[in-house]
Design an enzyme around this catalytic site. Structure first.
Site, PDB file in Angstrom:
ATOM      1  N   ASP A  67       0.810  -1.218   0.000  1.00  0.00           N
ATOM      2  CA  ASP A  67       0.000   0.000   0.000  1.00  0.00           C
ATOM      3  C   ASP A  67       0.844   1.269   0.000  1.00  0.00           C
ATOM      4  O   ASP A  67       2.063   1.215   0.171  1.00  0.00           O
ATOM      5  CB  ASP A  67      -0.976   0.001   1.186  1.00  0.00           C
ATOM      6  CG  ASP A  67      -0.375  -0.601   2.459  1.00  0.00           C
ATOM      7  OD1 ASP A  67       0.862  -0.535   2.613  1.00  0.00           O
ATOM      8  OD2 ASP A  67      -1.126  -1.137   3.284  1.00  0.00           O
ATOM      9  N   GLU A 142      -9.914  -2.359   4.963  1.00  0.00           N
ATOM     10  CA  GLU A 142     -10.498  -2.080   6.264  1.00  0.00           C
ATOM     11  C   GLU A 142     -11.694  -2.988   6.560  1.00  0.00           C
ATOM     12  O   GLU A 142     -12.397  -3.439   5.636  1.00  0.00           O
ATOM     13  CB  GLU A 142     -10.953  -0.615   6.331  1.00  0.00           C
ATOM     14  CG  GLU A 142      -9.818   0.394   6.228  1.00  0.00           C
ATOM     15  CD  GLU A 142      -8.978   0.521   7.503  1.00  0.00           C
ATOM     16  OE1 GLU A 142      -8.851  -0.457   8.276  1.00  0.00           O
ATOM     17  OE2 GLU A 142      -8.435   1.626   7.721  1.00  0.00           O
TER      18      GLU A 142
HETATM   19  C1  F6R Z   1       1.278  -1.736   6.148  1.00  0.00           C
HETATM   20  C2  F6R Z   1      -0.066  -2.308   6.183  1.00  0.00           C
HETATM   21  C3  F6R Z   1      -0.866  -2.362   7.436  1.00  0.00           C
HETATM   22  C4  F6R Z   1      -0.057  -2.660   8.689  1.00  0.00           C
HETATM   23  C5  F6R Z   1      -0.945  -2.644   9.926  1.00  0.00           C
HETATM   24  C6  F6R Z   1      -0.170  -2.875  11.205  1.00  0.00           C
HETATM   25  O1  F6R Z   1       1.811  -1.797   4.848  1.00  0.00           O
HETATM   26  O2  F6R Z   1      -0.523  -2.720   5.168  1.00  0.00           O
HETATM   27  O3  F6R Z   1      -1.869  -3.343   7.287  1.00  0.00           O
HETATM   28  O4  F6R Z   1       0.567  -3.894   8.559  1.00  0.00           O
HETATM   29  O5  F6R Z   1      -1.617  -1.419  10.014  1.00  0.00           O
HETATM   30  O6  F6R Z   1       0.692  -1.815  11.421  1.00  0.00           O
HETATM   31  P1  F6R Z   1       1.799  -1.868  12.573  1.00  0.00           P
HETATM   32  O7  F6R Z   1       2.786  -2.891  12.185  1.00  0.00           O
HETATM   33  O8  F6R Z   1       2.402  -0.474  12.567  1.00  0.00           O
HETATM   34  O9  F6R Z   1       1.075  -2.188  13.820  1.00  0.00           O
END
Ligand code: F6R
Length: 244
Positions: A67, A142
Site C-alpha cells: 500500500d 479495512e
Molecule cells: C502496512 C499495512 C498495514 C499494517 C498494519 C499494522 O503496509 O498494510 O496493514 O501492517 O496497520 O501496522 P503496525 O505494524 O504499525 O502495527
C-alpha cells in the site's frame, strides 16, 4: 494455517526473517510482497544484516508493496516508498528498479490499477508479508460490510488514522485515503506470512486463530482460506488472544 508462537517479538521477527531468507536462497528470483508499519522493521533489519554478512543475496529478487498513502510524495518521510527505501531497499543489494510501491500522487485510481498489474506481472508474489491492524485490516483493506478484490483506493477508518497518527505531527496530517492491494492480490501469493505483536492486536488475532468465522469485519480471517498461511505471534499476544 500454521501458527508459530515465539517467546518474544524479537524472536518472531527472527523467525519471519528466516523464512524470507530461506526463500530467496532457494529461489534467487523470488518475488516478495512487503508491508510497512512498525511490525516488520526488525525483520528488515535482520535481512539487511544477512545481506551485509554475505549470507543473503537479493540482487535478482523483485518486490511489490501492499500500500501507499494518497496525497504524499514518494520522497515524503511518511510515504511508504520512503519507508521501504530507508528501512530495507537501501540496506540490501536489491535493484531498486525491481521494487514497486504505488505512487500516492496524481491519478490514484490509475495508480491502483498499475499496482494490480505489478502484483501479477511475471506471476504473483511467492511470499506476501503482512502486519495486521487493530481492526483486522490487512494491507489497508479495512473491516466493514464488504471487501474489495482488486487494488483500489481505500478510505481509512478513524481507528486506523488514530493508530497511524503516531508517525505524523498530528492526527490531522494523516492521509485519509490509501492505495492498497485488494484481497485478490494478497490471496494470490504463494505464501502469506503474518506477524503480530501487542495488546491492540489481541481481538483481531482471536478472530483469526480461535474463531472459525471468516468475516469482512476482520479481513485477516481470510487467511483461513489460504493453503499456505503462516502466523507468527509472541507468547504475550497469544495469552491475550486466548491462544493455547
Ligand atoms: C502496512 C499495512 C498495514 C499494517 C498494519 C499494522 O503496509 O498494510 O496493514 O501492517 O496497520 O501496522 P503496525 O505494524 O504499525 O502495527
Amino acid at each position: 494455517m500454521k501458527l508459530i508462537v515465539t517467546k518474544s517479538y524479537e524472536e518472531s521477527c527472527s523467525a519471519a526473517a528466516d523464512i524470507i531468507l530461506q526463500l530467496v536462497k532457494n529461489k534467487p528470483t523470488a518475488k516478495f510482497g512487503f508491508a510497512t508499519g512498525s511490525t516488520p522493521i526488525p525483520i528488515y533489519k535482520k535481512m539487511a544484516e544477512a545481506c551485509k554478512a554475505g549470507t543473503a543475496d537479493f540482487a535478482n529478487a523483485r518486490t511489490v508493496n501492499l500500500d501507499e498513502y494518497c496525497g504524499i510524495a514518494p520522497n515524503h518521510p511518511q510515504s511508504y516508498r520512503y519507508f521501504m527505501d530507508t528501512n530495507l531497499f537501501n540496506n540490501i543489494n536489491i535493484n531498486k528498479a525491481n521494487t514497486f510501491v504505488a505512487n500516492g500522487l496524481g491519478d490514484v485510481n490509475a495508480n491502483a490499477a498499475e499496482l494490480e498489474e505489478k502484483i501479477f506481472e511475471g506471476g504473483a508474489p511467492d511470499l506476501q508479508l503482512l502486519g495486521i491492524g487493530n481492526n483486522g485490516h490487512i494491507g489497508f483493506n479495512e473491516a466493514g460490510d464488504h471487501l474489495i478484490a482488486p487494488s483500489h483506493v481505500e478510505t481509512l477508518t478513524p481507528s486506523t488514522i488514530e493508530a497511524n497518527a503516531r508517525f505524523f505531527a498530528s492526527p490531522a496530517e494523516v492521509p485519509t485515503q490509501a492505495i492498497t492491494m485488494g484481497m485478490r492480490g494478497i490471496m494470490a501469493a504463494g505464501q502469506l506470512l503474518l506477524v503480530a505483536t501487542g495488546a491492540g492486536k489481541a481481538e483481531a488475532i482471536k478472530g483469526l486463530l480461535i474463531d472459525d468465522a471468516v468475516t469482512t469485519q476482520n479481513p485477516a480471517t481470510f487467511l483461513k482460506l489460504h493453503p499456505n498461511a503462516v502466523v507468527i505471534i509472541d507468547s504475550e499476544l497469544a495469552a491475550l488472544a486466548g491462544v493455547k
